[in-house]
Design a protein around this motif. Structure first.
Motif, PDB file in Angstrom:
ATOM      1  N   LEU A  92       0.878  -1.175   0.141  1.00 38.61           N
ATOM      2  CA  LEU A  92      -0.086   0.050  -0.146  1.00 38.61           C
ATOM      3  C   LEU A  92       0.764   1.235  -0.002  1.00 38.61           C
ATOM      4  CD1 LEU A  92      -2.892   0.931   0.083  1.00 38.61           C
ATOM      5  CD2 LEU A  92      -2.843   0.886   2.574  1.00 38.61           C
ATOM      6  N   GLU A  93       0.980   2.081  -1.057  1.00 38.02           N
ATOM      7  CA  GLU A  93       1.762   3.019  -1.272  1.00 38.02           C
ATOM      8  C   GLU A  93       1.219   4.243  -0.704  1.00 38.02           C
ATOM      9  OE1 GLU A  93       4.761   2.603  -2.539  1.00 38.02           O
ATOM     10  OE2 GLU A  93       4.863   0.756  -3.629  1.00 38.02           O
ATOM     11  N   ALA A  94       2.022   5.167  -0.413  1.00 35.14           N
ATOM     12  CA  ALA A  94       1.605   6.507  -0.156  1.00 35.14           C
ATOM     13  C   ALA A  94       1.121   7.065  -1.349  1.00 35.14           C
ATOM     14  CB  ALA A  94       3.046   7.343   0.117  1.00 35.14           C
ATOM     15  N   GLY A  95      -0.202   8.037  -1.058  1.00 33.22           N
ATOM     16  CA  GLY A  95      -1.016   8.488  -1.966  1.00 33.22           C
ATOM     17  C   GLY A  95      -1.966   7.480  -2.866  1.00 33.22           C
ATOM     18  N   ALA A  96      -2.024   6.155  -2.328  1.00 27.52           N
ATOM     19  CA  ALA A  96      -2.982   5.421  -2.992  1.00 27.52           C
ATOM     20  C   ALA A  96      -4.376   5.622  -2.406  1.00 27.52           C
ATOM     21  CB  ALA A  96      -2.481   3.882  -2.513  1.00 27.52           C
ATOM     22  N   ARG A  97      -5.437   5.261  -2.893  1.00 26.30           N
ATOM     23  CA  ARG A  97      -6.753   5.464  -2.528  1.00 26.30           C
ATOM     24  C   ARG A  97      -7.616   4.274  -2.130  1.00 26.30           C
ATOM     25  NH1 ARG A  97      -7.765  10.895  -2.496  1.00 26.30           N
ATOM     26  NH2 ARG A  97      -9.287  10.555  -1.325  1.00 26.30           N
ATOM     27  N   LEU A  98      -8.268   4.241  -1.016  1.00 26.87           N
ATOM     28  CA  LEU A  98      -8.976   3.064  -0.686  1.00 26.87           C
ATOM     29  C   LEU A  98     -10.404   3.661  -0.622  1.00 26.87           C
ATOM     30  CD1 LEU A  98      -7.005   1.355   1.952  1.00 26.87           C
ATOM     31  CD2 LEU A  98      -6.904   0.571  -0.121  1.00 26.87           C
ATOM     32  N   ASP A  99     -11.276   2.806  -1.278  1.00 33.71           N
ATOM     33  CA  ASP A  99     -12.714   3.230  -1.370  1.00 33.71           C
ATOM     34  C   ASP A  99     -13.630   2.239  -0.777  1.00 33.71           C
ATOM     35  OD1 ASP A  99     -13.286   5.996  -2.723  1.00 33.71           O
ATOM     36  OD2 ASP A  99     -11.556   4.983  -4.040  1.00 33.71           O
ATOM     37  N   THR A 100     -14.520   2.601   0.127  1.00 35.22           N
ATOM     38  CA  THR A 100     -15.554   1.429   0.572  1.00 35.22           C
ATOM     39  C   THR A 100     -16.876   1.528  -0.109  1.00 35.22           C
ATOM     40  OG1 THR A 100     -16.343   3.061   2.122  1.00 35.22           O
ATOM     41  CG2 THR A 100     -14.489   1.752   2.937  1.00 35.22           C
TER      42      THR A 100
END
Ligand SMILES: [Zn+2]
Ligand SMILES: [Zn+2]
Length: 244
Positions: A144-152
Motif C-alpha cells: 500500500l503506497e503513499a497516495g493510494a486511495r481506498l474506497d469503501t
C-alpha cells in the motif's frame, strides 16, 4: 496455526453509522490497540487486528459476514496479530516484510509483549516465551503506497505515509469528512519515538504534515478518539518536545 475463538475476548462499539471500534478489554490501555472496522457498500476495511491471542475473525461476527480488506497501520505486534486470518491484507512496503516474517524484534514483541500488558490475564494465562505473531501468507499481502486511495463505496481514503514511530507507519485520510485513522503516528497518549526503528527527524516531518490537515475527528491506534483542538495540541506538544 489456527487461533482459538473466544467471543468474550473482544468488545465492540459503534462510533458512527459505518464505523465500529473493536478492542481487547483485558489488555491495559497503553498496550491495547484500537481495531477499526469500516463497513462499506462495496467493501469493508479493517484497520489493524490486535494482539492475535484469539481469532478476531471467528470471535467478532461482523467480520465473517462479508469480505474484509485488512490494512496494517504498521507492523507492531499489537496491530497485526490477526492479519493472517484475512485473505486480503495491505501494508506499506516498508512494513510488509514484517507481516510475512513477524520477528519479535521487528514487531516489538520482545520489548512489550509481557504479562505486564494485561489488566486481566487471558483464559489459560500468558507465557511470553510462547507468544508469537502468526505470519501472513505472501499471496495475501499487497503493498500500500503513499497516495493510494481506498474506497469503501461510502468513504474514500487517501493513504498518508507517516514514518517516524516506525518506517512504514501509515494513516488513512477521509478528506471529505475530515476523519483520520492515524495508527500510532498520533493518538491521545504517550507517543513512542524511541523504538529501534524509530526516526525522530522523520517523525517531526510527519507531524508538520499532519499539522496542515483540516481534521475533524481522529481515530488513533490507542486510547480514545479526539477532535481538532486536541489534535493540534498533541502536535504542538510533540514539536515543542522534539523539534528544538
Ligand atoms: Zn506501534
Ligand atoms: Zn501500538
Amino acid at each position: 496455526m489456527k487461533l482459538p475463538t473466544d467471543s468474550g475476548w473482544y468488545e465492540t462499539k459503534k462510533v458512527d453509522t459505518d464505523i465500529t471500534w473493536i478492542y481487547e478489554p483485558a489488555i491495559n490501555p497503553f498496550f491495547r490497540c484500537n481495531i477499526w472496522h469500516i463497513k462499506g457498500r462495496d467493501r469493508d476495511l479493517l484497520i489493524d487486528s490486535g494482539s492475535g491471542l484469539f481469532s478476531l475473525r471467528a470471535s467478532v461476527d461482523s467480520l465473517s459476514e462479508r469480505p474484509v480488506t485488512a490494512v496494517a497501520s504498521h507492523a507492531h505486534f499489537d496491530h497485526i496479530g490477526c492479519h493472517h486470518e484475512f485473505d486480503h491484507c495491505l501494508a506499506h512496503p516498508a512494513e510488509l516484510p514484517v507481516l510475512l516474517e513477524p520477528s519479535a524484534r521487528e514487531t516489538l514483541a520482545d520489548r512489550y509483549a509481557t504479562a505486564e500488558m494485561f489488566d486481566r490475564l487471558p483464559p489459560g494465562g500468558f507465557d511470553a516465551s510462547q507468544y508469537h505473531i502468526e505470519p501472513t501468507a505472501a499471496d495475501r499481502v499487497k503493498p500500500l503506497e503513499a497516495g493510494a486511495r481506498l474506497d469503501t463505496g461510502n468513504r474514500s481514503f487517501e493513504v498518508l505515509h507517516l514514518p517516524g514511530h516506525s518506517p512504514g507507519s501509515i494513516a488513512l485520510w477521509d478528506e471529505r469528512n475530515g476523519v483520520l485513522f492515524s495508527g500510532d503516528a498520533i493518538y491521545d497518549g504517550e507517543l513512542l519515538a524511541d523504538n529501534h526503528h524509530s526516526d525522530i527527524g522523520e517523525y517531526i516531518d510527519s507531524m508538520r504534515r499532519l499539522q496542515e490537515l483540516p481534521v475533524n475527528q481522529v481515530h488513533g491506534g490507542h486510547f480514545d478518539s479526539f477532535g481538532r483542538d486536541v489534535y493540534q495540541q498533541i502536535i504542538r506538544e510533540f514539536l515543542d518536545t522534539y523539534d528544538r
